[in-house]
Design a protein around this motif. Structure first.
Motif, short mmCIF file in Angstrom:
data_model
loop_
_atom_site.label_atom_id
_atom_site.label_comp_id
_atom_site.label_asym_id
_atom_site.label_seq_id
_atom_site.Cartn_x
_atom_site.Cartn_y
_atom_site.Cartn_z
N THR A 1 17.74 10.47 -13.30
CA THR A 1 17.46 9.79 -14.57
C THR A 1 16.87 10.72 -15.63
N MET A 2 16.34 11.87 -15.21
CA MET A 2 15.63 12.75 -16.14
C MET A 2 16.54 13.26 -17.26
N TRP A 3 17.68 13.83 -16.90
CA TRP A 3 18.51 14.44 -17.92
C TRP A 3 19.16 13.42 -18.86
N PRO A 4 19.71 12.30 -18.36
CA PRO A 4 20.19 11.30 -19.32
C PRO A 4 19.09 10.79 -20.24
N ALA A 5 17.89 10.58 -19.69
CA ALA A 5 16.78 10.09 -20.51
C ALA A 5 16.39 11.11 -21.57
N MET A 6 16.30 12.38 -21.19
CA MET A 6 15.94 13.42 -22.16
C MET A 6 16.97 13.51 -23.27
N MET A 7 18.26 13.47 -22.90
CA MET A 7 19.30 13.60 -23.92
C MET A 7 19.29 12.40 -24.87
N LEU A 8 18.99 11.22 -24.32
CA LEU A 8 18.92 10.04 -25.19
C LEU A 8 17.73 10.15 -26.15
N PHE A 9 16.63 10.73 -25.71
CA PHE A 9 15.50 10.98 -26.60
C PHE A 9 15.92 11.95 -27.72
N VAL A 10 16.58 13.04 -27.36
CA VAL A 10 16.97 14.05 -28.34
C VAL A 10 17.95 13.46 -29.36
N VAL A 11 18.94 12.73 -28.88
CA VAL A 11 19.91 12.10 -29.78
C VAL A 11 19.21 11.08 -30.68
N HIS A 12 18.24 10.36 -30.11
CA HIS A 12 17.47 9.38 -30.90
C HIS A 12 16.75 10.07 -32.06
N TYR A 13 16.05 11.17 -31.79
CA TYR A 13 15.34 11.88 -32.86
C TYR A 13 16.33 12.44 -33.88
N ALA A 14 17.47 12.92 -33.43
CA ALA A 14 18.48 13.46 -34.35
C ALA A 14 19.00 12.36 -35.28
N ARG A 15 19.24 11.20 -34.74
CA ARG A 15 19.74 10.09 -35.56
C ARG A 15 18.71 9.63 -36.58
N ARG A 16 17.45 9.57 -36.14
CA ARG A 16 16.39 9.16 -37.07
C ARG A 16 16.30 10.18 -38.21
N PHE A 17 16.42 11.46 -37.87
CA PHE A 17 16.34 12.51 -38.88
C PHE A 17 17.55 12.43 -39.81
N ALA A 18 18.73 12.15 -39.26
CA ALA A 18 19.95 12.09 -40.07
C ALA A 18 19.89 10.99 -41.12
N ARG A 19 19.14 9.93 -40.86
CA ARG A 19 19.01 8.84 -41.83
C ARG A 19 18.36 9.33 -43.14
N HIS A 20 17.62 10.42 -43.03
CA HIS A 20 16.92 10.94 -44.22
C HIS A 20 17.38 12.35 -44.56
N GLY A 21 18.52 12.77 -43.99
CA GLY A 21 19.04 14.11 -44.23
C GLY A 21 20.26 14.11 -45.12
N THR A 22 20.87 15.28 -45.24
CA THR A 22 22.02 15.44 -46.14
C THR A 22 23.30 15.78 -45.38
N LYS A 23 23.19 16.02 -44.08
CA LYS A 23 24.37 16.37 -43.27
C LYS A 23 24.74 15.21 -42.36
N SER A 24 25.88 15.34 -41.69
CA SER A 24 26.35 14.27 -40.81
C SER A 24 25.45 14.15 -39.58
N THR A 25 25.49 12.97 -38.97
CA THR A 25 24.71 12.74 -37.76
C THR A 25 25.11 13.71 -36.66
N GLU A 26 26.40 13.98 -36.54
CA GLU A 26 26.86 14.89 -35.49
C GLU A 26 26.32 16.30 -35.70
#
Length: 478
Positions: free
Chosen positions: A113-138
């Motif tokens: 469960t560690m690696w899926p959980a970590m990756m979901l955390f990282v993607v979560h922070y990236a998406r939150r940042f993308a909401r206030h950024g200028t580049k695509s979410t990807e």
């Protein structure tokens, strides 16, 4: 504008706090993992415990990981895995088959469960940042994953430098004299023949058991500190925000708490969904690379650390060599994320392929001698550079190929990577290093072909092709 900058700063701080905990966790755990094939080489107990870890993780991951992630949350999964790491580290005070192998099984439950959980955390922070950024979410996701892997790999530098300082710097009779070492059974000629291993055991185990015990205690302390950081300073992922980011007005209906049919039915439904994902042609074509990334990871911390590190220069110096690997890995994880974001994933695949083949050629054709042992450090650095390409690249590819089903995609990626690690450690004592290298070269070539087919079939005529492979029309087609 100031409000947006403030929100972005808050997200970066949260990401940094989470990543710092991961940094400490793996600084402690990876040191012991990288030494198992050396300090517990007798009867293959060290590798057997690692195999038990990754076999358990593979089986656990495909059956129960989705349920556990949803039932208990990502934060709880991270904390549980850190606890299992702590148990495994402490068991090394008494490394017998009946203690290390069960501890390996326990770690496997957390690792699933560690690696899926970590990756979901990282993607979560990236998406939150993308909401206030200028580049695509990807683009932000690629960069956040690159930063995360940079910190993750740098944790190996930190932990292994501590290991080196304790085992080598703290010993008055460290085995720094390589002139008396028998090199003919090292490197590609390392076949772990029992009588030869017993004869040259002093090349694999530390000269001082006291220093080894001190090192184990320090590594356990790092994991304890990480658990404290994550338990007090990190909040679990808010699922409603993830739904909002995906543009879905309705909450997800696959949370176990929303179903009346109970956990067993949820497990069955999730297992069938995972099974369907496993046989998805797109997933089948990128599966070889997920397996290969596991092969290569295990090759680094078992075969290279034992056959080229401990055997040639002594286990006391393995910490320094693995620190070189971690530094190269950390640097390449950061650089590869930038390269993929700017020039596209295909160009990064080509870079990784040629680095990998070059390192295998060095391993196969270099004839070790007392005057050329510096080449060992080149091999360790190359391992780091290569791993810094494959890990973030293969991980990010799974998220990009299945954006609508990321949890299952990351779980499957994790499972296949764990299978690859288990496979490599499982045959570690059965084959010579040279044979393993030839097998890995063949599998790497097969993985590259499958990846190219996946791009050709699914994305060549797709509007997402430019986004996936030729970002901003500056990439190159493989």
């Amino acid at each position: 504008m100031s409000s947006t900058a403030s929100l972005r700063r808050q997200i970066v701080i949260k990401f940094a706090i989470f990543t710092s905990g991961i940094f400490l966790t793996f600084a402690g755990y990876l040191v012991l993992l990288g030494l198992q094939s050396s300090i517990n080489i007798e009867d293959g107990v060290g590798n057997a415990s690692v195999t038990a870890t990754y076999v358990t993780a593979s089986l656990f991951g495909v059956t129960l990981t989705p349920l556990i992630l949803k039932r208990f949350g990502k934060k709880a999964c991270v904390l549980f895995c850190e606890f299992t790491y702590l148990v495994y580290i402490l068991v090394n005070y008494y490394p017998e088959s009946y203690t290390l192998i069960p501890a390996g099984v326990i770690v496997g439950m957390g690792e699933a469960t560690m690696w899926p959980a970590m990756m979901l955390f990282v993607v979560h922070y990236a998406r939150r940042f993308a909401r206030h950024g200028t580049k695509s979410t990807e683009r932000y996701t690629t960069e956040f994953i690159g930063l995360f892997y940079c910190a993750f790999q740098f944790s190996g530098v930190f932990g292994n430098l501590i290991n080196y300082a304790i085992l080598y710097g703290g010993s008055s009779n460290a085995s720094s004299d390589t002139s008396a070492r028998e090199l003919s059974y090292c490197g590609i000629n390392d076949c772990q023949v029992p009588n030869i291993t017993a004869q040259y055991l002093n090349q694999y185990v530390p000269a001082s058991q006291t220093l080894l015990y001190i090192m184990i205690g320090v590594m356990a302390g790092l994991v304890l500190l990480a658990m404290l950081i994550h338990s007090t300073l990190v909040r679990d992922i808010d699922q409603s925000l993830e739904v909002e980011d995906k543009g879905n007005e309705n909450p997800p209906d696959d949370d176990v708490s929303n179903h009346d049919d109970g956990a067993w039915q949820f497990i069955t439904r999730t297992f069938m969904g995972t099974l369907l994902h496993l046989i998805n042609p797109k997933q089948l074509l990128i599966t070889p690379f997920a397996l290969y990334s596991g092969f290569f990871m295990a090759f680094g911390f078992t075969e290279v650390s034992r056959a080229f590190g401990s055997c040639m220069l002594g286990v006391e110096q393995v910490g320094l060599m693995l620190a070189v690997t971690g530094a190269a890995d950390s640097l390449m994880s950061f650089v590869s994320g930038r390269i993929s974001g700017r020039f596209g994933r295909n160009f990064t695949f080509i870079v990784g392929f040629f680095l990998d083949i070059s390192n295998y050629m060095i391993c196969l054709f270099w004839v070790p001698s007392q005057s050329s042992l510096w080449v060992v450090y080149i091999i360790f650095a190359m391992v780091g550079l290569i791993d810094g390409v494959w890990q973030p690249l293969v991980n990010e590819m799974h998220g990009a190929y299945f954006p609508e089903n990321e949890e299952v995609a990351f779980t499957v990626w994790n499972m296949y990577t764990l299978v690859g690690i288990a496979w490599q450690t499982g045959w570690s004592s059965s084959l010579c290093v040279s044979t393993k290298i030839y097998v890995q070269i063949a599998f790497l070539c097969f993985s590259m072909i499958c990846h190219r087919v996946s791009v050709w079939i699914y994305y060549r005529k797709s509007p997402k092709y430019d986004e996936l492979n030729v970002v901003e029309n500056k990439g190159t087609a493989f």
